[in-house]
Design a protein around this motif. Structure first.
Motif, PDB file in Angstrom:
ATOM      1  N   GLU A  95       0.794  -1.172  -0.147  1.00 43.40           N
ATOM      2  CA  GLU A  95      -0.060   0.036   0.043  1.00 43.40           C
ATOM      3  C   GLU A  95       0.698   1.168   0.167  1.00 43.40           C
ATOM      4  OE1 GLU A  95      -3.107   2.614   2.737  1.00 43.40           O
ATOM      5  OE2 GLU A  95      -2.323   0.402   3.470  1.00 43.40           O
ATOM      6  N   ARG A 109       0.844   4.435  -2.701  1.00 43.90           N
ATOM      7  CA  ARG A 109       0.784   5.841  -2.303  1.00 43.90           C
ATOM      8  C   ARG A 109       1.835   6.729  -2.878  1.00 43.90           C
ATOM      9  NH1 ARG A 109      -3.367   6.876   1.124  1.00 43.90           N
ATOM     10  NH2 ARG A 109      -4.687   4.856   1.839  1.00 43.90           N
ATOM     11  N   ALA A 118      -2.929   7.365   4.987  1.00 40.12           N
ATOM     12  CA  ALA A 118      -3.967   7.583   5.918  1.00 40.12           C
ATOM     13  C   ALA A 118      -3.615   7.142   7.197  1.00 40.12           C
ATOM     14  CB  ALA A 118      -5.206   6.857   5.433  1.00 40.12           C
ATOM     15  N   THR A 119      -2.886   5.837   7.298  1.00 39.51           N
ATOM     16  CA  THR A 119      -2.669   5.313   8.741  1.00 39.51           C
ATOM     17  C   THR A 119      -1.236   4.939   8.458  1.00 39.51           C
ATOM     18  OG1 THR A 119      -3.072   3.076   7.766  1.00 39.51           O
ATOM     19  CG2 THR A 119      -4.797   4.259   8.836  1.00 39.51           C
ATOM     20  N   GLU A 139      -8.970  -0.313   6.185  1.00 40.90           N
ATOM     21  CA  GLU A 139      -9.342   1.080   6.136  1.00 40.90           C
ATOM     22  C   GLU A 139      -8.319   1.930   5.040  1.00 40.90           C
ATOM     23  OE1 GLU A 139      -8.965   2.672   9.887  1.00 40.90           O
ATOM     24  OE2 GLU A 139     -10.858   1.558  10.978  1.00 40.90           O
ATOM     25  N   GLY A 140      -7.182   1.442   5.225  1.00 38.99           N
ATOM     26  CA  GLY A 140      -5.939   2.011   4.105  1.00 38.99           C
ATOM     27  C   GLY A 140      -6.491   1.632   2.715  1.00 38.99           C
ATOM     28  N   GLU A 170      -9.423   0.591   1.509  1.00 34.19           N
ATOM     29  CA  GLU A 170     -10.437   1.416   1.176  1.00 34.19           C
ATOM     30  C   GLU A 170     -10.248   3.002   0.905  1.00 34.19           C
ATOM     31  OE1 GLU A 170     -13.116   0.573   4.439  1.00 34.19           O
ATOM     32  OE2 GLU A 170     -13.818  -1.278   3.730  1.00 34.19           O
ATOM     33  N   SER A 171      -9.447   3.538   1.585  1.00 36.27           N
ATOM     34  CA  SER A 171      -9.251   4.952   1.266  1.00 36.27           C
ATOM     35  C   SER A 171      -8.389   5.162   0.018  1.00 36.27           C
ATOM     36  CB  SER A 171      -8.637   5.752   2.260  1.00 36.27           C
ATOM     37  OG  SER A 171      -7.447   5.218   2.482  1.00 36.27           O
ATOM     38  N   LEU A 172      -7.353   4.127  -0.123  1.00 33.32           N
ATOM     39  CA  LEU A 172      -6.871   4.026  -1.398  1.00 33.32           C
ATOM     40  C   LEU A 172      -7.713   3.801  -2.675  1.00 33.32           C
ATOM     41  CD1 LEU A 172      -3.994   4.220  -2.692  1.00 33.32           C
ATOM     42  CD2 LEU A 172      -3.874   1.906  -2.266  1.00 33.32           C
ATOM     43  N   ASN A 208     -11.054   4.513  -2.961  1.00 35.14           N
ATOM     44  CA  ASN A 208     -12.046   5.444  -3.068  1.00 35.14           C
ATOM     45  C   ASN A 208     -11.269   6.710  -3.656  1.00 35.14           C
ATOM     46  OD1 ASN A 208     -14.218   4.429  -1.889  1.00 35.14           O
ATOM     47  ND2 ASN A 208     -13.543   4.942   0.282  1.00 35.14           N
ATOM     48  N   PHE A 209      -9.781   7.022  -3.370  1.00 40.73           N
ATOM     49  CA  PHE A 209      -8.997   7.962  -3.788  1.00 40.73           C
ATOM     50  C   PHE A 209      -9.054   7.751  -5.345  1.00 40.73           C
ATOM     51  CE2 PHE A 209      -5.356   9.782  -5.379  1.00 40.73           C
ATOM     52  CZ  PHE A 209      -5.229  11.236  -5.084  1.00 40.73           C
ATOM     53  N   ASP A 268     -12.199   8.114  -7.405  1.00 40.17           N
ATOM     54  CA  ASP A 268     -12.309   9.359  -7.686  1.00 40.17           C
ATOM     55  C   ASP A 268     -11.150   9.973  -8.955  1.00 40.17           C
ATOM     56  OD1 ASP A 268     -14.415   9.713  -5.793  1.00 40.17           O
ATOM     57  OD2 ASP A 268     -13.028  10.187  -4.111  1.00 40.17           O
TER      58      ASP A 268
END
Length: 307
Positions: A99, A103, A111-112, A161-162, A164-166, A168-169, A172
């Protein structure tokens, strides 16, 4: 009163003899006989009881032997679980590193962080020692396994969570890219650019809000990005016009069309044919007047043409 008792005893020859015994001796012999009889009775009873319980003891020994084998198997299973916990921890660490790489490549803020990945303290727990003799340190290994299981549960939740946020980004970003104009609306050549120019009709200086791309009559006009048709119809000097709302504050407009092929409210994908080139409105020849708006402000469409 005499303390002795006499008995006549007949011998093998037929003669009789007199035997005299004291009462004390007779009493002693009586007690001794009674005691022997009691002991004999107890031995017989004990032997009988032991004989009856012997099969049960044999079954108990077999049961104990089986339980010992089960305990040995359970200890091996505990060691196997400990190895699996260590392997799972390694996989989670590898996923976390993966991850991080994504990023870094995508220039996305983490995020974390690793400090809180495994909970309080943040340090990666040591590998479980599965070689310890479980007969001595079974409880200690179980406690460590329980503690690391809680840490891995926390780490897996944070990793989820990491990702999922990745996701979603990136989703987008994908939506933004697909909604950003990136191709020419039609084939042909640019006859007039964006900015101030001399009007071909009045000869006066005017601001031209788009690009004029000249081509043959009825040539296909395509959408330059995904979006929703927000307007179809006649728009003043631009004649027949299609406007597409791409979201994110981006709108494109296509003017001087001959025929409109889409309806207002229809979903559009980049490359879909939306109309044909024409000369409607005020036009010097068949061409498309192409405009790009960002938050209501016209921008140079040439900056959004990559092909």
């Amino acid at each position: 009163m005499s303390n002795k008792i006499s008995f006549l005893i007949l011998s093998n020859t037929g003669a009789t003899k007199q035997a005299t015994f004291s009462l004390a001796l007779l009493r002693f012999l009586g007690v001794l006989f009674a005691t022997g009889l009691v002991l004999l009775t107890y031995v017989i009873y004990d032997y009988s009881s032991l004989k009856k319980t012997f099969p049960g003891r044999r079954e108990l020994q077999i049961k104990i032997s089986h339980q010992a084998e089960e305990i040995a198997g359970q200890r091996k299973q505990v060691q196997k679980f400990a190895d699996e916990i260590t392997a799972l921890k390694s996989k989670l660490i590898a996923l976390n590193d993966f991850e991080k790489k994504i990023r870094i490549i995508a220039n996305i803020e983490k995020a974390t962080d690793q400090d809180s990945f495994f909970g309080v303290g943040g340090s990666i727990p040591d590998d479980l020692d599965t070689k310890v003799p479980l007969t001595e340190k079974h409880n200690s290994l179980m406690r460590e396994m329980h503690a690391q299981t809680r840490q891995l549960d926390l780490a897996s939740s944070k990793q989820q969570e990491g990702f999922e946020s990745l996701f979603n980004f990136l989703q987008d970003q994908r939506n933004l890219l697909s909604s950003t104009p990136a191709i020419r609306p039609t084939s042909g050549w640019t006859t007039s650019g964006f900015g101030y120019r001399k009007s071909p009709f009045t000869g006066l200086r005017e601001f031209h809000k788009g690009l004029d791309i000249a081509t043959r009559m009825a040539t296909a006009v395509i959408a330059t990005a995904d979006g929703i048709v927000s307007f179809t119809g006649t728009k003043g000097l631009l004649g027949k016009l299609v406007a597409i709302d791409h979201g994110h504050g981006i709108v494109t407009r296509y003017g001087h069309l001959k025929k409109i092929l889409k309806k207002s409210g229809e979903a559009i994908k980049r490359g879909d044919i939306i109309a044909n080139v024409g000369v409607s409105g005020r036009s010097t020849g068949p061409h498309v007047h192409y405009e790009v708006y960002i938050n209501g402000i016209p921008v140079n469409p040439a900056n959004y043409i990559l092909n």
